[in-house]
Design a protein around this motif. Structure first.
Motif, PDB file in Angstrom:
ATOM      1  N   VAL A 147      87.502  43.885   6.427  1.00  9.73           N
ATOM      2  CA  VAL A 147      88.388  43.144   5.569  1.00  9.73           C
ATOM      3  C   VAL A 147      88.903  44.444   5.343  1.00  9.73           C
ATOM      4  N   ALA A 148      88.325  45.445   4.973  1.00  2.78           N
ATOM      5  CA  ALA A 148      88.111  47.074   4.575  1.00  2.78           C
ATOM      6  C   ALA A 148      88.912  47.869   5.800  1.00  2.78           C
ATOM      7  N   ILE A 150      92.843  46.287   5.966  1.00  3.63           N
ATOM      8  CA  ILE A 150      93.568  47.005   4.574  1.00  3.63           C
ATOM      9  C   ILE A 150      93.976  48.678   5.450  1.00  3.63           C
ATOM     10  N   ALA A 210      83.176  42.225   5.332  1.00  5.46           N
ATOM     11  CA  ALA A 210      83.474  43.174   3.789  1.00  5.46           C
ATOM     12  C   ALA A 210      83.966  44.080   4.304  1.00  5.46           C
ATOM     13  N   PRO A 222      93.809  50.857  -1.018  1.00  2.63           N
ATOM     14  CA  PRO A 222      94.390  49.883  -2.286  1.00  2.63           C
ATOM     15  C   PRO A 222      92.931  49.765  -2.689  1.00  2.63           C
ATOM     16  N   ALA A 223      92.672  48.899  -3.793  1.00  8.44           N
ATOM     17  CA  ALA A 223      91.790  48.921  -4.543  1.00  8.44           C
ATOM     18  C   ALA A 223      90.987  48.431  -4.133  1.00  8.44           C
ATOM     19  N   THR A 224      91.575  47.484  -3.094  1.00  8.80           N
ATOM     20  CA  THR A 224      90.576  46.444  -2.058  1.00  8.80           C
ATOM     21  C   THR A 224      89.705  47.168  -1.351  1.00  8.80           C
ATOM     22  N   VAL A 225      90.089  48.253  -0.465  1.00 13.74           N
ATOM     23  CA  VAL A 225      89.350  48.920   0.344  1.00 13.74           C
ATOM     24  C   VAL A 225      87.451  49.772  -0.707  1.00 13.74           C
ATOM     25  N   ASN A 226      87.929  50.508  -1.304  1.00 15.05           N
ATOM     26  CA  ASN A 226      87.331  50.715  -2.099  1.00 15.05           C
ATOM     27  C   ASN A 226      86.476  50.565  -3.006  1.00 15.05           C
ATOM     28  N   VAL A 227      86.547  48.405  -3.749  1.00 17.37           N
ATOM     29  CA  VAL A 227      85.138  47.695  -3.745  1.00 17.37           C
ATOM     30  C   VAL A 227      84.542  47.198  -2.635  1.00 17.37           C
ATOM     31  N   LEU A 228      84.915  46.614  -1.568  1.00 19.73           N
ATOM     32  CA  LEU A 228      84.793  46.382  -1.169  1.00 19.73           C
ATOM     33  C   LEU A 228      83.533  47.479   0.021  1.00 19.73           C
TER      34      LEU A 228
END
Length: 528
Positions: free
Chosen positions: A417-418, A421, A414, A321-327
């Motif tokens: 959470v990453a 996920i 961060a 998911p994009a959240t993993v990459n962003v964090l």
């Protein structure tokens, strides 16, 4: 600055962190089935034949070829690759017999040390063997990092921790807990440069230990991948740039550096893989156009972010998911920017060389392979250089105080959470496939899971809590947050943390710095 708790309490916390780190990696060891890491069809066959021919494990078909016969359950383990919507239930670990494989590192494509080590755990019980290899690899990584941590002078230790934590999400964790030889390449990248730097800063028994760890780190890297041998030579060069001060003190570090260069050269030249530097990874593609060369030069950072969740895991079929990459990218970039806040000449040169290498290595490989960014060259190939880059940038005498308070809280949150996920996504991909998403990554709908051991929910929750716990304990170990300065204090020029006035001087007859900020409060030794 005073530290929290007694010396015994701090030691207990320092011991607890490696335990949590192992549990975090162990959760990734369980998160995917046999054959899930990149090119595992080749790597598993090479492991089963890593100690030569053995009845029932690795047999010569007798036709004079380089093919081998290994357990059929190993050969069929990758039945689910490139099918992210499907689970791993297509694999039957109980199938009997041997099957022929054309690739098993018999021709010496890779150095032999990694495969021979993992081969110790090979047996006819395929799932148990692979889990044992992954857990051993996880414990080995944590053990080596812990040994280097305690051998280093205290002020250099945060650079080691930051270099690993800021680059591990999610590819580093996945690879370190796998049976892929890139795991040792990443580990070597993390320890060789800083252990070698420690050699230039210490004396006596500590210098001997760090010298041994430097050579050992180079050995495991060069013994796993040919490119890791090159990275080891690069790492000792950076350490000498950073650490050598006086000509009279250069003899021992110089001898260690020569030993690493010779060791790395021997492994590099013995592996067929080394030819990729001159000929590329493949010769099947037409030469690149000038426009494609420019596109590659501008697109190289895609590979950096690919290691931080921008590319899929496994056989590049488990998208994050994009959240993993962003964090993960935020923490990685944040660590670099915090590290280079104050840079003296030597460290500036070292950081610049590492960034140049991060750009040049994949660019040259792509050019030689006639490939565009996204093909042939994978993020795991350059992840060791990313680890080195963050470590060199973070080599500050005030690194502990730079990361206490808000930076550690937000950075740790961060990554936690990453982690949660990413681990959930990886488990879900193999238990049910990506076409179904549930809070419990396995649950009643799971089509695949290990025959024994903890459930998928326990692995996910336990691993996530263990990883988050690392940052909680780090917060307890770091110095207390200083009070905000008064408006009047802001008018007083600050002392550069890397100037002699701030960092203290060297004790007579010692290579270790005396921390001027802790001289008045002897709560811990520089040798702790």
């Amino acid at each position: 600055m005073r530290r929290t708790g007694s010396k015994t309490g701090r030691l207990a916390l320092a011991i607890a962190i490696p335990v949590l780190a192992f549990l975090s990696l162990a959760s990734w060891a369980f998160a995917s089935p046999v054959g899930a890491s990149p090119d595992d069809d080749f790597h598993l066959a090479s492991i089963w034949c890593g100690l030569g021919e053995r009845p029932g494990l690795c047999e010569d078909p007798g036709d004079g070829s380089e093919a081998r016969r290994i357990p059929t359950a190993v050969v069929s383990a990758t039945c689910y690759v490139f099918k992210p919507e499907a689970s791993a239930d297509c694999w039957n670990p109980g199938v009997a017999g041997l099957s022929r494989v054309a690739r098993a590192n018999v021709d010496g494509l890779y150095p032999p040390v990694f495969y021979a080590t993992m081969s110790v755990f090979a047996s006819d019980d395929i799932p148990t063997s692979v889990l044992a290899m992954r857990l051993f690899n996880s414990a080995f990584a944590v053990g080596l990092l812990t040994a280097v941590f305690f051998a280093l002078p205290r002020w250099t230790r945060p650079a080691l921790v930051l270099s690993v934590l800021a680059t591990c999400m999610p590819l580093g964790l996945f690879i370190l807990a796998s049976v892929n030889p890139s795991s040792w390449a990443i580990l070597s990248g993390a320890v060789v440069w800083i252990a070698m730097y420690g050699v230039t800063q210490t004396s006596g028994r500590r210098r001997v230990v760090l010298a041994a760890l430097t050579v050992f780190g180079a050995l495991i890297g060069a013994g796993a991948r040919a490119d890791a041998a090159v990275y080891a030579v690069f790492a000792v060069g950076l350490a000498l740039i950073l650490g050598l001060r006086a000509r009279r003190d250069a003899l021992i570090p110089g001898l260690i550096a020569v030993g690493v260069v010779v060791l790395s050269a021997l492994f590099y030249l013995s592996a067929s893989q080394s030819g990729a530097v001159l000929s590329g990874l493949t010769d099947e593609n037409p030469p690149l156009t000038s426009g494609q060369v420019i596109a590659n030069a501008l697109g190289v950072p895609t590979l950096w972010f690919g290691a931080l969740g921008g590319w899929a895991l496994g056989w590049l079929d488990t998208g994050m998911p994009a959240t993993v990459n962003v964090l993960a990218v935020l923490v990685f970039c944040g660590a670099l920017f915090v590290g280079v806040r104050r840079v003296h000449l030597r460290r500036g040169i070292a950081v610049a060389l590492t960034v140049i290498a991060l750009w040049a290595v994949p660019f040259v490989l792509l050019y030689q392979s006639h490939a565009l960014v996204g093909a042939q060259v994978q993020p795991r190939y350059i992840l060791p250089l990313m680890v080195i880059a963050v470590g060199v940038a973070s080599l500050r005498r005030d690194a502990e105080s730079s990361w206490n308070g808000g930076r550690l809280i937000f950075g740790g949150a961060a990554l936690a959470v990453a982690f949660t996920i990413a681990l959930h996504t990886d488990i879900q991909r193999y238990t049910t496939g990506t076409d179904e998403l549930h809070l419990d990554p396995g649950g009643a709908d799971a089509e695949w899971w290990w025959g024994a051991g903890p459930s998928s929910l326990v692995v996910w929750v336990g691993g996530s809590l263990a990883f988050a716990g690392i940052f909680v304990l780090l917060a307890l170990l770091l110095p207390r947050q200083e009070r905000e300065p008064s408006p009047a204090a802001l008018l007083v020029p600050a002392v550069d943390a890397e100037t002699p006035a701030a960092t203290g001087s060297l004790e007579p007859g010692s290579r270790e710095p005396v921390d001027a900020t802790s001289a008045a409060v002897p709560t811990s030794s520089t040798h702790s």
